[in-house]
Design an enzyme around this catalytic site. Structure first.
Site, PDB file in Angstrom:
ATOM      1  N   TYR A  92      -2.609  -0.036  10.750  1.00  0.00           N
ATOM      2  CA  TYR A  92      -2.634  -0.451   9.348  1.00  0.00           C
ATOM      3  C   TYR A  92      -1.319  -0.089   8.670  1.00  0.00           C
ATOM      4  O   TYR A  92      -0.728  -0.896   7.939  1.00  0.00           O
ATOM      5  CB  TYR A  92      -3.799   0.220   8.629  1.00  0.00           C
ATOM      6  CG  TYR A  92      -3.916  -0.144   7.169  1.00  0.00           C
ATOM      7  CD1 TYR A  92      -4.531  -1.329   6.770  1.00  0.00           C
ATOM      8  CD2 TYR A  92      -3.408   0.698   6.172  1.00  0.00           C
ATOM      9  CE1 TYR A  92      -4.643  -1.672   5.433  1.00  0.00           C
ATOM     10  CE2 TYR A  92      -3.513   0.363   4.831  1.00  0.00           C
ATOM     11  CZ  TYR A  92      -4.130  -0.816   4.467  1.00  0.00           C
ATOM     12  OH  TYR A  92      -4.223  -1.163   3.129  1.00  0.00           O
ATOM     13  N   SER A  98       0.856  -1.181   0.000  1.00  0.00           N
ATOM     14  CA  SER A  98       0.000   0.000   0.000  1.00  0.00           C
ATOM     15  C   SER A  98       0.893   1.232   0.000  1.00  0.00           C
ATOM     16  O   SER A  98       2.076   1.149   0.377  1.00  0.00           O
ATOM     17  CB  SER A  98      -0.885   0.002   1.256  1.00  0.00           C
ATOM     18  OG  SER A  98      -1.524   1.245   1.449  1.00  0.00           O
TER      19      SER A  98
END
Length: 258
Positions: A162, A149
């Protein structure tokens, strides 16, 4: 007749397993690999959603199978990978896509949610990657693509766990490449930026956030899941045979700018 230079992108005759593939990015990547010629095996926990996803790809002419198991449970992973190897064929390509998000200020983040997020985002990459690599190593070839990501590089308020998990996936990808590269396996990461999916729809619909994001992104738009397919096919194909331990960000330029 296919241009010889394009033949290196052809995935015909190869089997690709995609985790978390019942929707969103996982399903889009599976469809792209199928259009490049691969037989695809979709994984998720919910069998009903999995079968719906498979039917959507079959309607496009794809060769699709399904396997349902929990990517965070080692025994289930071992059994699931063994069943694919026995019933479908050798796994040539693995896409570790399964993941989740939890949002809360870090001082309020629940410990149970931390462990849940780490199991889903990091443990699954280790468990499935290891189980598949144990079959790839004796064969002397294989492609593993871990979905990272932009949060492997950048932080945002309210998503520190995260960000930690995706940073871990980035470094686990490099570690896998180092340990398994000598066996002919390439392990790389694919790092999406902000993409329109069912999981991000609330953010897409938030006019303030979308205005901020579009202004922050050099390409001046949200990503569409189809934007990821070319990069995935490249990393899954012979075209990337000397690319190992690399994170390919497909983010419209977000990681390039302040």
């Amino acid at each position: 007749m296919m241009n010889p230079d394009l033949k290196m992108f052809d995935l015909s005759g190869r089997t690709a397993l995609v985790t978390g593939a019942s929707g969103g990015i996982g399903l889009a990547l599976a469809g792209g690999l199928a259009r490049a010629g691969a037989r695809v095996v979709l994984n998720a926990r919910r069998k009903d959603k999995l079968e719906q996803a498979a039917e959507s790809l079959r309607a496009q002419g794809a060769d699709v199978r399904t396997v349902s198991f929990d990517v965070t449970q080692s025994a289930a992973v071992a059994e699931g990978i063994a069943s694919v190897e026995a019933d479908v064929g050798p796994i040539d390509i693995l896409v570790n896509n399964a993941g989740m998000q939890r949002r809360a200020p870090l001082e309020q983040f629940e410990e149970a949610h931390w462990h849940e997020l780490m199991k889903t985002n990091v443990d699954s990459v280790f468990l499935v990657g290891q189980a598949v690599a144990r079959h790839m190593i004796p064969r002397g070839h294989g492609k593993i693509i871990n979905i990272c990501s932009v949060q492997s590089e950048l932080g945002r308020p309210g998503i520190a766990p995260y960000t930690a998990s995706k940073g871990a996936v980035k470094m686990l990808t490099k570690g896998m490449a180092i340990d398994w590269g000598p066996y002919g396996i390439q392990v790389n990461g694919l790092g999406p930026g902000y993409f329109k999916t069912e999981l991000t729809q609330a953010l897409v619909d938030n006019a303030e956030f979308t205005a901020w994001l579009v202004g922050r992104t050099p390409s001046r738009r949200w990503g569409d899941v189809e934007d990821l397919i070319g990069a995935a096919v490249f990393l899954a194909s012979n075209a990337s045979d000397f690319v190992n331990g690399h994170i390919l960000y497909v983010d419209g330029g977000v990681t390039a700018t302040l």
